[in-house]
Scaffold this motif. Structure first.
Motif, PDB file in Angstrom:
ATOM      1  N   HIS A  35       0.734  -2.844 -17.495  1.00 20.79           N
ATOM      2  CA  HIS A  35       1.449  -3.414 -16.318  1.00 20.79           C
ATOM      3  C   HIS A  35       1.364  -4.400 -15.829  1.00 20.79           C
ATOM      4  CE1 HIS A  35       0.480   1.207 -15.666  1.00 20.79           C
ATOM      5  NE2 HIS A  35      -0.165   1.188 -16.981  1.00 20.79           N
ATOM      6  N   ARG A  36       1.873  -4.242 -14.245  1.00 19.95           N
ATOM      7  CA  ARG A  36       2.743  -5.462 -13.427  1.00 19.95           C
ATOM      8  C   ARG A  36       1.453  -5.544 -12.035  1.00 19.95           C
ATOM      9  NH1 ARG A  36       8.498  -3.780 -11.662  1.00 19.95           N
ATOM     10  NH2 ARG A  36       6.934  -1.544 -11.570  1.00 19.95           N
ATOM     11  N   HIS A  37       0.542  -4.428 -12.109  1.00 18.46           N
ATOM     12  CA  HIS A  37       0.062  -4.729 -11.119  1.00 18.46           C
ATOM     13  C   HIS A  37      -1.270  -3.743 -11.882  1.00 18.46           C
ATOM     14  CE1 HIS A  37       3.573  -4.491  -8.331  1.00 18.46           C
ATOM     15  NE2 HIS A  37       3.766  -3.836  -8.952  1.00 18.46           N
ATOM     16  N   VAL A  38      -2.121  -4.599 -11.333  1.00 16.81           N
ATOM     17  CA  VAL A  38      -4.142  -3.748 -11.369  1.00 16.81           C
ATOM     18  C   VAL A  38      -4.294  -3.645 -10.091  1.00 16.81           C
ATOM     19  CG1 VAL A  38      -6.605  -5.132 -12.386  1.00 16.81           C
ATOM     20  CG2 VAL A  38      -4.010  -5.062 -13.550  1.00 16.81           C
ATOM     21  N   VAL A  39      -5.424  -2.147  -9.713  1.00 21.67           N
ATOM     22  CA  VAL A  39      -6.029  -2.131  -8.695  1.00 21.67           C
ATOM     23  C   VAL A  39      -6.939  -2.281  -9.138  1.00 21.67           C
ATOM     24  CG1 VAL A  39      -7.158  -0.488  -7.251  1.00 21.67           C
ATOM     25  CG2 VAL A  39      -4.709  -0.254  -8.103  1.00 21.67           C
ATOM     26  N   VAL A  40      -7.743  -3.370  -7.664  1.00 25.33           N
ATOM     27  CA  VAL A  40      -8.621  -4.233  -7.948  1.00 25.33           C
ATOM     28  C   VAL A  40      -9.915  -3.179  -7.356  1.00 25.33           C
ATOM     29  CG1 VAL A  40      -9.860  -6.877  -6.761  1.00 25.33           C
ATOM     30  CG2 VAL A  40      -7.866  -6.687  -7.647  1.00 25.33           C
ATOM     31  N   THR A  41     -10.803  -2.872  -6.874  1.00 24.98           N
ATOM     32  CA  THR A  41     -11.577  -2.250  -6.274  1.00 24.98           C
ATOM     33  C   THR A  41     -12.911  -2.730  -5.824  1.00 24.98           C
ATOM     34  OG1 THR A  41     -12.500  -1.817  -8.543  1.00 24.98           O
ATOM     35  CG2 THR A  41     -11.624   0.249  -7.363  1.00 24.98           C
ATOM     36  N   ASP A  42     -13.411  -2.040  -4.038  1.00 25.26           N
ATOM     37  CA  ASP A  42     -14.401  -2.971  -3.685  1.00 25.26           C
ATOM     38  C   ASP A  42     -15.195  -2.006  -2.606  1.00 25.26           C
ATOM     39  OD1 ASP A  42     -16.435  -4.833  -2.541  1.00 25.26           O
ATOM     40  OD2 ASP A  42     -15.043  -6.045  -1.263  1.00 25.26           O
ATOM     41  N   ARG A  43     -15.984  -1.155  -3.787  1.00 23.62           N
ATOM     42  CA  ARG A  43     -15.861   0.283  -3.104  1.00 23.62           C
ATOM     43  C   ARG A  43     -15.456   1.131  -2.528  1.00 23.62           C
ATOM     44  NH1 ARG A  43     -21.657  -2.424   0.957  1.00 23.62           N
ATOM     45  NH2 ARG A  43     -22.623  -2.901  -0.734  1.00 23.62           N
ATOM     46  N   ASN A  44     -15.346   0.813  -1.374  1.00 24.92           N
ATOM     47  CA  ASN A  44     -14.283   2.071  -0.696  1.00 24.92           C
ATOM     48  C   ASN A  44     -12.908   1.518  -0.178  1.00 24.92           C
ATOM     49  OD1 ASN A  44     -15.733   3.975  -1.577  1.00 24.92           O
ATOM     50  ND2 ASN A  44     -16.243   4.721   0.508  1.00 24.92           N
ATOM     51  N   ASP A  45     -12.418  -0.380  -0.612  1.00 27.09           N
ATOM     52  CA  ASP A  45     -12.034  -1.051  -0.225  1.00 27.09           C
ATOM     53  C   ASP A  45     -10.546  -0.983  -2.009  1.00 27.09           C
ATOM     54  OD1 ASP A  45     -11.758  -1.230   2.141  1.00 27.09           O
ATOM     55  OD2 ASP A  45     -13.235  -2.436   1.791  1.00 27.09           O
ATOM     56  N   PHE A  46      -9.242  -0.799  -1.188  1.00 25.06           N
ATOM     57  CA  PHE A  46      -8.214  -1.560  -2.817  1.00 25.06           C
ATOM     58  C   PHE A  46      -7.313  -2.205  -2.608  1.00 25.06           C
ATOM     59  CE2 PHE A  46      -9.948   2.745  -1.718  1.00 25.06           C
ATOM     60  CZ  PHE A  46     -10.948   3.451  -3.961  1.00 25.06           C
ATOM     61  N   TYR A  47      -7.928  -3.449  -3.446  1.00 24.58           N
ATOM     62  CA  TYR A  47      -6.942  -4.354  -3.373  1.00 24.58           C
ATOM     63  C   TYR A  47      -5.584  -4.433  -4.512  1.00 24.58           C
ATOM     64  CZ  TYR A  47      -9.801  -5.675  -0.052  1.00 24.58           C
ATOM     65  OH  TYR A  47     -10.981  -6.392   1.287  1.00 24.58           O
ATOM     66  N   ARG A  48      -4.043  -5.331  -4.015  1.00 23.79           N
ATOM     67  CA  ARG A  48      -3.426  -5.146  -5.538  1.00 23.79           C
ATOM     68  C   ARG A  48      -3.616  -7.056  -6.084  1.00 23.79           C
ATOM     69  NH1 ARG A  48       2.866  -4.919  -4.035  1.00 23.79           N
ATOM     70  NH2 ARG A  48       1.728  -6.708  -3.520  1.00 23.79           N
ATOM     71  N   LEU A  49      -3.854  -6.619  -7.250  1.00 22.77           N
ATOM     72  CA  LEU A  49      -3.023  -7.722  -7.984  1.00 22.77           C
ATOM     73  C   LEU A  49      -1.822  -7.643  -8.723  1.00 22.77           C
ATOM     74  CD1 LEU A  49      -4.050 -11.216  -9.295  1.00 22.77           C
ATOM     75  CD2 LEU A  49      -4.955  -9.829 -10.720  1.00 22.77           C
ATOM     76  N   SER A  50      -1.164  -8.057  -7.870  1.00 24.42           N
ATOM     77  CA  SER A  50       0.638  -8.354  -9.027  1.00 24.42           C
ATOM     78  C   SER A  50       0.297  -9.479  -9.396  1.00 24.42           C
ATOM     79  CB  SER A  50       1.663  -7.947  -7.981  1.00 24.42           C
ATOM     80  OG  SER A  50       1.665  -8.944  -7.093  1.00 24.42           O
ATOM     81  N   ILE A  51       1.620  -9.272 -10.315  1.00 29.29           N
ATOM     82  CA  ILE A  51       2.672  -9.982 -11.214  1.00 29.29           C
ATOM     83  C   ILE A  51       3.428 -11.120 -10.107  1.00 29.29           C
ATOM     84  CG2 ILE A  51       4.942  -9.329 -11.043  1.00 29.29           C
ATOM     85  CD1 ILE A  51       3.599 -11.131 -14.296  1.00 29.29           C
ATOM     86  N   TYR A  52       3.197 -10.579  -8.974  1.00 29.31           N
ATOM     87  CA  TYR A  52       4.172 -11.502  -8.029  1.00 29.31           C
ATOM     88  C   TYR A  52       2.227 -12.678  -7.903  1.00 29.31           C
ATOM     89  CZ  TYR A  52       7.572  -8.383  -7.124  1.00 29.31           C
ATOM     90  OH  TYR A  52       8.273  -7.336  -7.494  1.00 29.31           O
ATOM     91  N   GLU A  53       0.916 -12.672  -7.737  1.00 24.72           N
ATOM     92  CA  GLU A  53       0.141 -12.864  -7.797  1.00 24.72           C
ATOM     93  C   GLU A  53      -0.252 -14.158  -8.221  1.00 24.72           C
ATOM     94  OE1 GLU A  53      -0.206  -9.700  -6.419  1.00 24.72           O
ATOM     95  OE2 GLU A  53       0.285 -10.463  -4.174  1.00 24.72           O
ATOM     96  N   ILE A  54       0.391 -13.817  -9.677  1.00 28.27           N
ATOM     97  CA  ILE A  54      -0.134 -14.079 -11.661  1.00 28.27           C
ATOM     98  C   ILE A  54       0.697 -15.615 -11.160  1.00 28.27           C
ATOM     99  CG2 ILE A  54      -0.049 -14.489 -14.091  1.00 28.27           C
ATOM    100  CD1 ILE A  54      -2.044 -12.386 -11.870  1.00 28.27           C
ATOM    101  N   LEU A  55       2.414 -14.948 -11.130  1.00 26.07           N
ATOM    102  CA  LEU A  55       3.293 -16.209 -11.144  1.00 26.07           C
ATOM    103  C   LEU A  55       3.560 -17.548  -9.887  1.00 26.07           C
ATOM    104  CD1 LEU A  55       6.469 -14.253 -10.950  1.00 26.07           C
ATOM    105  CD2 LEU A  55       5.726 -15.640 -12.823  1.00 26.07           C
ATOM    106  N   ARG A  56       1.858 -17.416  -8.415  1.00 19.22           N
ATOM    107  CA  ARG A  56       1.897 -17.973  -7.679  1.00 19.22           C
ATOM    108  C   ARG A  56       1.299 -18.318  -7.939  1.00 19.22           C
ATOM    109  NH1 ARG A  56      -1.550 -17.942  -4.138  1.00 19.22           N
ATOM    110  NH2 ARG A  56      -2.655 -15.956  -4.562  1.00 19.22           N
ATOM    111  N   LEU A  57       0.016 -18.043  -8.997  1.00 17.72           N
ATOM    112  CA  LEU A  57      -0.996 -18.837  -9.349  1.00 17.72           C
ATOM    113  C   LEU A  57      -1.011 -20.276 -10.463  1.00 17.72           C
ATOM    114  CD1 LEU A  57      -3.768 -15.696  -9.005  1.00 17.72           C
ATOM    115  CD2 LEU A  57      -3.827 -18.103  -7.715  1.00 17.72           C
ATOM    116  N   ASN A  58       0.493 -19.103 -11.044  1.00 16.72           N
ATOM    117  CA  ASN A  58       0.321 -20.210 -12.305  1.00 16.72           C
ATOM    118  C   ASN A  58       1.360 -21.435 -11.738  1.00 16.72           C
ATOM    119  OD1 ASN A  58      -0.209 -18.849 -14.456  1.00 16.72           O
ATOM    120  ND2 ASN A  58       1.519 -17.653 -15.348  1.00 16.72           N
ATOM    121  N   ARG A  59       1.799 -20.954 -10.411  1.00 17.61           N
ATOM    122  CA  ARG A  59       2.831 -22.035  -9.872  1.00 17.61           C
ATOM    123  C   ARG A  59       1.916 -23.099  -9.257  1.00 17.61           C
ATOM    124  NH1 ARG A  59       4.352 -22.094  -5.191  1.00 17.61           N
ATOM    125  NH2 ARG A  59       3.812 -20.067  -4.231  1.00 17.61           N
ATOM    126  N   GLU A  60       0.839 -23.041  -8.832  1.00 18.75           N
ATOM    127  CA  GLU A  60       0.438 -23.262  -8.220  1.00 18.75           C
ATOM    128  C   GLU A  60      -1.406 -24.349  -9.109  1.00 18.75           C
ATOM    129  OE1 GLU A  60      -2.255 -20.955  -5.144  1.00 18.75           O
ATOM    130  OE2 GLU A  60      -0.180 -20.930  -3.603  1.00 18.75           O
TER     131      GLU A  60
END
Length: 390
Positions: A35-60
């Motif tokens: 999957h290109r995206h994973v849903v990050v859960t924090d109680r009733n809030d939801f965040y997206r960890l996507s392939i774009y964040e992974i690429l950015r973290l790799n670049r940095e």
């Protein structure tokens, strides 16, 4: 047309991970699930960890052992599962392709995409009126690149501009493509990103004009997602459609019976009798057999109606119909021709058979004298047809 609720088109199998988890765990989960995206859960809030964040973290060159909660992840929009799909059209203008679907307590129910919303519209309307350029407004554009460009540089551009894919062009025409799905696969396999992109591109590429309709694009198998979702909805409603079909069949049989029977006596009416007569006549001809017809007329029945009233007359007709059915054979066909006249078709009955049956009927009617009703007699005429085998 039926417009479904959000819950009816929701995908409930969602890849999630708690926000307190480590980045490496989330990346491993993406690799395992493809999957290109994973849903990050924090109680009733939801965040997206996507392939774009992974690429950015790799670049940095970020450390993968850091917790997800320290990352500045984008928060995902949410929609209540019982909302009608028409109330979600505003999300088509959102930068997020995925929308979180929540229960009444704001807990996670599932996820829908902008494509899900679009394909829940009547497909005929969608295919004939939407153009590819309409869809491109809510989709990320693809970057055009040279086949000799370095793969890692292409990845950086895709991450920076949030492209869905990079189109490899040679002499003004596309010869290959690299999508975010391909990026995920290459990262998982630890591919050498210093090689030119032609090493990893997928080819050939089929293209159409952005001004063609979706219906035209479907003929080239480029936009099958709309009908895929539509078929899934049909499968969801299969049980309901089966029940509706059964109800229609029952109603059809009911209407057929109404059209074929006399409402007072329940016997066949004249129209149905003529249909059955033709059928039996054809069979008797083929078998070279006899066929007899009885015409039964209740004598002076008008006097009964005039003296005792039509209610008594109708009740007598019902009871006499039941008597006639008892005296006839199972193969015989009885109908109410009209008023106090009945017709009986006697397959494979010769002259003697017809006479015996007619006499039994006459005697039964004559002996009929229920309480409160007058006595009655009947006149019966017979017609015999014999088909000889020469």
């Amino acid at each position: 047309m039926h417009f479904p609720s959000v819950s009816e088109i929701t995908t409930t199998e969602v890849i999630t991970i708690p926000r307190a988890s480590m980045l490496k765990e989330a990346i491993d989960m993406m690799f395992r699930s493809n999957h290109r995206h994973v849903v990050v859960t924090d109680r009733n809030d939801f965040y997206r960890l996507s392939i774009y964040e992974i690429l950015r973290l790799n670049r940095e060159q970020k450390d993968k052992s850091i917790p997800l909660e320290v990352l500045d992840l984008p928060k995902m929009p949410t929609v209540y599962k019982k909302k009608n799909i028409l109330e979600t059209l505003e999300y088509l203008r959102n930068d997020f392709e995925q929308i979180i679907v929540v229960n009444e307590d704001n807990s996670l129910f599932g996820i829908i995409t902008q494509s899900d919303i679009l394909s829940s519209i009547d497909p005929d309307t969608l295919m004939d009126n939407y153009r590819l350029s309409d869809l491109l407004k809510i989709k990320k554009r693809n970057r055009w690149i040279n086949k000799e460009e370095i793969t890692s540089e292409i990845f950086n551009d895709i991450e920076r501009y949030k492209h869905d894919a990079a189109m490899v062009i040679e002499e003004g025409r596309p010869i290959g493509i690299v999508t975010t799905k391909d990026i995920l696969r290459l990262l998982k396999n630890r591919a050498d990103l210093s090689l030119p992109v032609k090493t990893y591109m997928v080819s050939p590429v089929v293209t159409v004009s952005q001004y063609c309709t979706l219906n035209e694009a479907l003929q080239l198998e480029l936009i099958s997602i709309a009908y895929t979702r539509w078929v899934r909805m049909i499968q969801t409603y299969q049980k309901e459609l089966h029940e509706i079909n059964e109800k229609l069949e029952r109603k059809s049989k009911k209407f057929e019976k109404i059209a074929a029977t006399d409402p007072l006596t329940g016997l066949y009416n004249r129209m149905k009798f003529l249909e059955l007569f033709i059928s039996e006549y054809t069979i008797m001809v083929q078998r070279h057999n006899a066929l007899s017809l009885l015409v039964i007329d209740l004598d002076h029945f008008k006097v009964v109606n005039d003296t005792y009233g039509h209610n008594i007359g109708d009740e007598m007709l019902e009871q006499i119909s039941a008597l006639l059915l008892k005296e006839l054979r199972n193969v015989d066909i009885l109908c109410r021709w009209g008023g106090e006249e009945f017709v009986a078709l006697l397959p494979a009955a010769d002259c003697d058979d017809a006479f015996l049956i007619a006499e039994k009927i006459r005697a039964v009617i004559e002996a009929f004298s229920p309480e409160g009703m007058p006595g009655i007699t009947a006149s019966i005429g017979a017609l015999l047809q014999v088909f000889f085998n020469f």
